[in-house]
Each structure stands twice: as structure tokens, then as C-alpha cells.
Motif scaffolding. Structure first.
Motif, PDB file in Angstrom:
ATOM      1  N   UNK A  38       0.844  -1.208   0.000  1.00  0.00           N
ATOM      2  CA  UNK A  38       0.000   0.000   0.000  1.00  0.00           C
ATOM      3  C   UNK A  38       0.874   1.251   0.000  1.00  0.00           C
ATOM      4  N   UNK A  39       0.533   2.194  -0.875  1.00  0.00           N
ATOM      5  CA  UNK A  39       1.272   3.464  -0.925  1.00  0.00           C
ATOM      6  C   UNK A  39       0.451   4.608  -0.337  1.00  0.00           C
ATOM      7  N   UNK A  40      -0.819   4.358  -0.060  1.00  0.00           N
ATOM      8  CA  UNK A  40      -1.679   5.394   0.487  1.00  0.00           C
ATOM      9  C   UNK A  40      -3.097   4.906   0.640  1.00  0.00           C
ATOM     10  N   UNK A  41      -3.967   5.867   0.928  1.00  0.00           N
ATOM     11  CA  UNK A  41      -5.383   5.608   1.112  1.00  0.00           C
ATOM     12  C   UNK A  41      -6.132   6.436   0.068  1.00  0.00           C
ATOM     13  N   UNK A  42      -7.188   5.851  -0.506  1.00  0.00           N
ATOM     14  CA  UNK A  42      -7.907   6.525  -1.597  1.00  0.00           C
ATOM     15  C   UNK A  42      -9.392   6.633  -1.284  1.00  0.00           C
ATOM     16  N   UNK A  43      -9.928   7.824  -1.529  1.00  0.00           N
ATOM     17  CA  UNK A  43     -11.352   8.088  -1.393  1.00  0.00           C
ATOM     18  C   UNK A  43     -11.990   8.069  -2.777  1.00  0.00           C
ATOM     19  N   UNK A  44     -13.086   7.349  -2.902  1.00  0.00           N
ATOM     20  CA  UNK A  44     -13.832   7.327  -4.159  1.00  0.00           C
ATOM     21  C   UNK A  44     -15.324   7.362  -3.838  1.00  0.00           C
ATOM     22  N   UNK A  45     -16.125   7.552  -4.870  1.00  0.00           N
ATOM     23  CA  UNK A  45     -17.584   7.596  -4.688  1.00  0.00           C
ATOM     24  C   UNK A  45     -18.242   6.631  -5.673  1.00  0.00           C
ATOM     25  N   UNK A  46     -18.152   5.341  -5.395  1.00  0.00           N
ATOM     26  CA  UNK A  46     -18.786   4.383  -6.307  1.00  0.00           C
ATOM     27  C   UNK A  46     -20.303   4.488  -6.261  1.00  0.00           C
ATOM     28  N   UNK A  47     -20.937   4.038  -7.336  1.00  0.00           N
ATOM     29  CA  UNK A  47     -22.395   4.039  -7.405  1.00  0.00           C
ATOM     30  C   UNK A  47     -22.919   2.843  -6.612  1.00  0.00           C
ATOM     31  N   UNK A  48     -23.602   3.151  -5.524  1.00  0.00           N
ATOM     32  CA  UNK A  48     -24.246   2.110  -4.721  1.00  0.00           C
ATOM     33  C   UNK A  48     -25.077   2.775  -3.636  1.00  0.00           C
ATOM     34  N   UNK A  49     -25.851   1.990  -2.966  1.00  0.00           N
ATOM     35  CA  UNK A  49     -26.709   2.504  -1.905  1.00  0.00           C
ATOM     36  C   UNK A  49     -28.029   3.008  -2.459  1.00  0.00           C
ATOM     37  N   UNK A  50     -28.918   3.393  -1.568  1.00  0.00           N
ATOM     38  CA  UNK A  50     -30.252   3.824  -1.997  1.00  0.00           C
ATOM     39  C   UNK A  50     -30.262   5.199  -2.636  1.00  0.00           C
ATOM     40  N   UNK A  51     -29.259   6.037  -2.386  1.00  0.00           N
ATOM     41  CA  UNK A  51     -29.261   7.383  -2.949  1.00  0.00           C
ATOM     42  C   UNK A  51     -28.378   7.524  -4.186  1.00  0.00           C
ATOM     43  N   UNK A  52     -27.603   6.523  -4.527  1.00  0.00           N
ATOM     44  CA  UNK A  52     -26.846   6.572  -5.772  1.00  0.00           C
ATOM     45  C   UNK A  52     -25.344   6.536  -5.639  1.00  0.00           C
ATOM     46  N   UNK A  53     -24.765   7.322  -4.729  1.00  0.00           N
ATOM     47  CA  UNK A  53     -23.316   7.354  -4.560  1.00  0.00           C
ATOM     48  C   UNK A  53     -22.979   7.082  -3.096  1.00  0.00           C
ATOM     49  N   UNK A  54     -21.847   6.446  -2.881  1.00  0.00           N
ATOM     50  CA  UNK A  54     -21.402   6.167  -1.517  1.00  0.00           C
ATOM     51  C   UNK A  54     -19.949   6.592  -1.373  1.00  0.00           C
ATOM     52  N   UNK A  55     -19.517   6.803  -0.157  1.00  0.00           N
ATOM     53  CA  UNK A  55     -18.114   7.105   0.108  1.00  0.00           C
ATOM     54  C   UNK A  55     -17.386   5.799   0.354  1.00  0.00           C
ATOM     55  N   UNK A  56     -16.247   5.640  -0.273  1.00  0.00           N
ATOM     56  CA  UNK A  56     -15.453   4.430  -0.094  1.00  0.00           C
ATOM     57  C   UNK A  56     -13.994   4.827   0.131  1.00  0.00           C
TER      58      UNK A  56
END
Length: 122
Positions: A38-56
């Protein structure tokens, strides 16, 4: 008549996401316990959940040159390039109490979220 060229200095752009001291401390802890590749930590917003986007938030093993990169005292923090527009101006915090622990986001771009708070819509 002499012509001159003016060099404009670009001011640095603000980070897409502001990390609180608590979030930076959590990133440092994650990196201290990270897998060897691992070289770091990454934030993304994949499409999922009841509202459409989630934090990952996940470990990243290879830098993508088009992702946003933030250097924190505890390690590198990346923001997925496809997610930046959904996150500009957001604050990421780490909160924990007796029953829950997790990253919490204050996102001015979110127009709504689901009842459980796991996903959002823009």
C-alpha cells in the motif's frame, strides 16, 4: 512598438477535500497497519446505496497520475479523479464513540442522503 509577454503565476488550487486532524490521524494509523504494497489511502464515490453514490475509503497500491494527491503527515491520501467533482469543498472527519467509528463527510454538493447515511445524491 515592443511587445511583452506577461507570465501569469497560478495560485495553488485548494484541495478538493479538507481533512480534519482526526481524519489525518486515522490515515496515519491505517498506513501504519497497511499491507506492505500500500502506498496510500484513496477516497472514491462508487455508485451504490439507496441514494446513488457512496463514500469508499480503501488502500491504494499504485498511484494514478490523474487522481488528486494530498500529502498528510501520516501518508498519502488520494481522491479518485472521477469523484472529485462530487467532493469539492467537502470536509472529511474521523469520529468514534462507544458504538460506531468511521469517516464522516460534510459535503456541500450532496443534495440528499439515505436514511442510514451510507449514500448520497448530487
Amino acid at each position: 512598438m515592443a511587445t511583452t509577454t506577461e507570465t501569469k503565476v497560478r495560485r495553488p488550487l485548494p484541495a478538493a477535500v479538507i481533512l480534519t486532524a482526526s481524519a489525518e490521524a486515522r490515515i496515519a494509523k491505517l498506513m501504519a497497519e497497511a499491507p506492505a504494497d500500500a502506498i496510500g489511502v484513496k477516497l472514491s464515490t462508487p455508485r451504490r446505496g439507496c441514494s446513488g453514490l457512496a463514500y469508499s475509503v480503501d488502500y491504494v497500491t499504485q498511484a494514478n497520475p490523474i487522481d488528486e494527491k494530498i500529502e498528510t503527515p501520516g501518508g498519502l491520501f488520494f481522491i479518485d479523479s472521477a469523484s472529485v467533482l462530487y467532493l469539492i469543498g467537502s470536509t472529511m472527519d474521523w469520529q468514534e464513540d462507544d458504538f460506531t467509528a468511521g469517516f464522516v463527510f460534510q459535503n456541500p454538493n450532496a443534495k440528499g442522503s439515505c436514511g442510514c447515511g451510507e449514500s448520497f445524491t448530487v
